[in-house]
Design a protein around this motif. Structure first.
Motif, PDB file in Angstrom:
ATOM      1  N   UNK A  91     -13.768  -9.902  -2.336  1.00  0.00           N
ATOM      2  CA  UNK A  91     -14.277  -9.003  -1.298  1.00  0.00           C
ATOM      3  C   UNK A  91     -14.251  -7.563  -1.825  1.00  0.00           C
ATOM      4  N   UNK A 149     -14.572 -13.619   4.484  1.00  0.00           N
ATOM      5  CA  UNK A 149     -14.364 -12.328   5.154  1.00  0.00           C
ATOM      6  C   UNK A 149     -14.485 -12.500   6.669  1.00  0.00           C
ATOM      7  N   UNK A 171     -11.482 -14.226   8.188  1.00  0.00           N
ATOM      8  CA  UNK A 171     -10.306 -13.352   8.319  1.00  0.00           C
ATOM      9  C   UNK A 171     -10.500 -12.409   9.511  1.00  0.00           C
ATOM     10  N   UNK A 172     -11.695 -11.820   9.625  1.00  0.00           N
ATOM     11  CA  UNK A 172     -11.974 -10.902  10.734  1.00  0.00           C
ATOM     12  C   UNK A 172     -11.861 -11.623  12.079  1.00  0.00           C
ATOM     13  N   UNK A 228      -4.965  -7.679  11.159  1.00  0.00           N
ATOM     14  CA  UNK A 228      -5.194  -6.729  10.076  1.00  0.00           C
ATOM     15  C   UNK A 228      -4.554  -7.316   8.811  1.00  0.00           C
ATOM     16  N   UNK A 229      -5.361  -7.663   7.817  1.00  0.00           N
ATOM     17  CA  UNK A 229      -4.802  -8.350   6.645  1.00  0.00           C
ATOM     18  C   UNK A 229      -4.052  -7.423   5.695  1.00  0.00           C
ATOM     19  N   UNK A 230      -4.133  -6.098   5.949  1.00  0.00           N
ATOM     20  CA  UNK A 230      -3.440  -5.213   5.016  1.00  0.00           C
ATOM     21  C   UNK A 230      -1.944  -5.462   5.119  1.00  0.00           C
ATOM     22  N   UNK A 283       0.761  -2.881  -3.634  1.00  0.00           N
ATOM     23  CA  UNK A 283       0.768  -1.479  -3.191  1.00  0.00           C
ATOM     24  C   UNK A 283       1.830  -0.680  -3.956  1.00  0.00           C
ATOM     25  N   UNK A 291      -4.270   0.379  -3.868  1.00  0.00           N
ATOM     26  CA  UNK A 291      -4.338   0.938  -2.526  1.00  0.00           C
ATOM     27  C   UNK A 291      -5.101   0.051  -1.554  1.00  0.00           C
ATOM     28  N   UNK A 292      -6.204  -0.526  -2.008  1.00  0.00           N
ATOM     29  CA  UNK A 292      -7.073  -1.275  -1.092  1.00  0.00           C
ATOM     30  C   UNK A 292      -7.432  -2.637  -1.683  1.00  0.00           C
ATOM     31  N   UNK A 326     -10.431  -3.733  -1.964  1.00  0.00           N
ATOM     32  CA  UNK A 326     -11.562  -3.531  -2.869  1.00  0.00           C
ATOM     33  C   UNK A 326     -11.080  -3.196  -4.284  1.00  0.00           C
ATOM     34  N   UNK A 356      -3.275   7.393  -2.611  1.00  0.00           N
ATOM     35  CA  UNK A 356      -2.759   6.046  -2.304  1.00  0.00           C
ATOM     36  C   UNK A 356      -2.941   5.762  -0.820  1.00  0.00           C
ATOM     37  N   UNK A 357      -2.153   4.834  -0.283  1.00  0.00           N
ATOM     38  CA  UNK A 357      -2.344   4.376   1.100  1.00  0.00           C
ATOM     39  C   UNK A 357      -2.168   5.484   2.152  1.00  0.00           C
TER      40      UNK A 357
END
Lengths: 402, 103
Positions: free
Chosen positions: A193, A220, A223-224, A229-231, A240, A245-246, A248, B89-90
């Motif tokens: 993704x 995708x 998941x949505x 929120x998958x983060x 992280x 960070x993301x 992507x 970052x985040x």
């Protein structure tokens, strides 16, 4: 031929080439796992592949499991296959054994129903494995071409070093193998993704382009649809902490390990690639399911790219409780120079690129040498790792489980 | 060569990138040597705060809402203005995919 253009493997009856010579003992269902263990007890060369296939799955999940188990049986690293079942298993031991026989290797099936008792299965199973063990011990490796090699590529414990050390080195090895007529499989659809446009641009045909888009869109949307929120799960807390960070960013770094060659195919978990080249197996990024999927696809070898941080401190295989799936030897690659004191857990240290000890080219050559060496019989770090824990390998389930 | 140098370095993985990957920890105000995709010299930037190794440092000013570019591709967007030399970052970037537009 010089080392690098060929390797030494075991030619099977159907023309496939094994890089290991295992006696695979395959339960038809989870009820037969203990049966597989008891049959294998006296056969050091036997590998009982325990798994989670129950009686509580519906059509497509059963079909995927059947495809996967047959694929595992046909994997050329299995020199011979014993399928054991109860007889009332949701998947037929006899049916799967017959399909595996097409691979031109010794295959036998035994069930409690066909033998009369549990003990009779164990007795017949042990006798057959003992016979096969002496038979396969006389098999010799022969020189074979790169086109006989199918390699899986995976990353885990990724941090921001993965994208600039291990993954580009692996990508170059992938390109070299594909150019040499070999086959490469990659997966982890969730982690495409945000990077799918790069893969779509490399699709060999317009249909393949649509398929890549469609498998990524499906995961995708699923998941949505959960509303969660998958983060925190993607990217992981470890990702992280390592500077990613993301999702992507993680995906864009991950796809680098697929090199730059065209993408020739997309196929479902448990399936097999059609022809050589680079193929996508549609599967989540869950290690046990991925390993089964790749082995079922006929991969003989896997390159596993680890970024750094705490995942690099795990000497066994990340995402499992063992040292790996014996059917699929794994070459571990390290990327982060901060973890160089854990480099002994790895087969290839690509972190040297980032602290100036080696060039990218030197690491690519070392990795290629490990690929050819492992394919020719040299053990990987994980193959020599003592792993007394047992892994019950997870089947991929779309549900519902009833 | 990279880490044999005593000064902190950061790798600009692609010439389109707005961030670089730090190869060593940096302290506030410390100059960071930038290395291009081929590890050749690509200028310098001053860190505006302490940053952990292998995290990202902005190599140009990034406006709120602007895309963050790394590896030549969009990895997310800025949730606040980011200055050259900031830790990226985040706390100041959000992914666009699967985020439901959340900040």
């Amino acid at each position: 031929m010089t080392r690098g253009d060929s390797f030494r493997g075991f030619r099977r009856g159907d023309g496939q080439v094994g890089i290991r010579n295992l006696l695979l003992v395959l339960p038809a269902s989870q009820c037969a796992n203990q049966l597989a263990l008891e049959c294998s007890a006296d056969a050091p060369g036997a590998f009982p592949l325990l798994h989670t296939q129950p009686c509580a799955h519906l059509g497509e999940d059963n079909e995927a499991a059947r495809r996967c188990l047959v694929g595992l049986g046909r994997n050329p690293n299995a020199a011979a296959v014993l399928v054991v079942g109860i007889g009332c298993d949701s998947l037929s031991a006899k049916g799967m054994a017959e399909e595996i026989s097409a691979a031109g290797k010794p295959v036998k099936w035994l069930t409690v129903e066909s033998c009369g008792t549990w003990e009779a299965v164990v007795e017949h199973g042990r006798a057959w494995l003992a016979l096969l063990e002496s038979k396969i011990s006389s098999q010799r490796r022969e020189e074979v071409a790169l086109s006989d090699l199918t390699l899986g590529v995976k990353c885990g414990g990724s941090d921001s070093t993965s994208a600039v050390a291990g993954n580009p080195a692996i990508g170059q090895a992938v390109d070299r193998l594909v150019e040499g007529g070999g086959t490469v499989v990659f997966s982890e659809t969730t982690e495409l993704i945000g990077a799918e446009h790069l893969l779509m641009a490399r699709a060999a045909t317009p249909r393949m382009r649509e398929e890549i888009q469609s498998v990524v869109r499906r995961v995708e949307e699923s998941i949505l649809a959960t509303g969660v929120d998958p983060r925190g799960t993607q990217p992981t807390p470890g990702n992280i902490a390592g500077g990613l960070t993301t999702l992507e960013e993680k995906s864009l770094g991950g796809v680098i390990k697929t090199g730059s060659c065209p993408i020739s195919g997309v196929f479902p978990w448990g399936g097999r690639p059609e022809g050589a080249g680079l193929h996508l197996v549609d599967c989540p990024a869950n290690v046990p399911q991925l390993l089964l999927g790749w082995a079922a696809a006929g991969a003989q070898l896997l390159v596993f790219s680890v970024g750094g941080g705490l995942p690099a401190r795990i000497p066994s295989l990340i995402g499992t409780n063992v040292g790996g799936l014996p059917l699929l030897p794994i070459i571990k690659v390290l990327s982060n120079p901060r973890d160089r004191d854990a480099a002994s857990y790895f087969d290839v240290d690509a972190s040297t690129i980032l602290d100036g000890r080696e060039s990218m080219n030197q690491v690519v050559l070392a990795l290629w040498d490990r690929i050819i060496g492992t394919a020719s019989g040299e053990h990987t770090y994980l193959e020599d790792y003592p792993a007394p824990a047992v892994q019950i390998w997870e089947m991929l389930v779309r549900g519902p489980t009833i | 060569m990279v880490a044999t140098s005593t000064k902190p370095c950061a790798l600009v993985a692609n010439e389109k990138d707005s961030v670089a990957i730090l190869l060593a920890p940096v302290a506030q105000g410390e100059p960071v040597t930038l290395l291009g995709p081929d590890f050749g010299s690509a200028g310098a930037v001053e860190a505006r705060g302490p940053i952990e190794p292998f995290h990202k440092i902005a190599i140009r000013k990034i406006a709120e809402g602007e895309s963050i570019v790394k590896l030549g591709e969009i990895i997310g967007r800025a949730t606040c203005p980011i200055a050259r030399g900031d830790h990226v970052h985040v706390h100041n970037v959000v992914g666009v995919r699967l985020s439901g537009g959340a900040r």
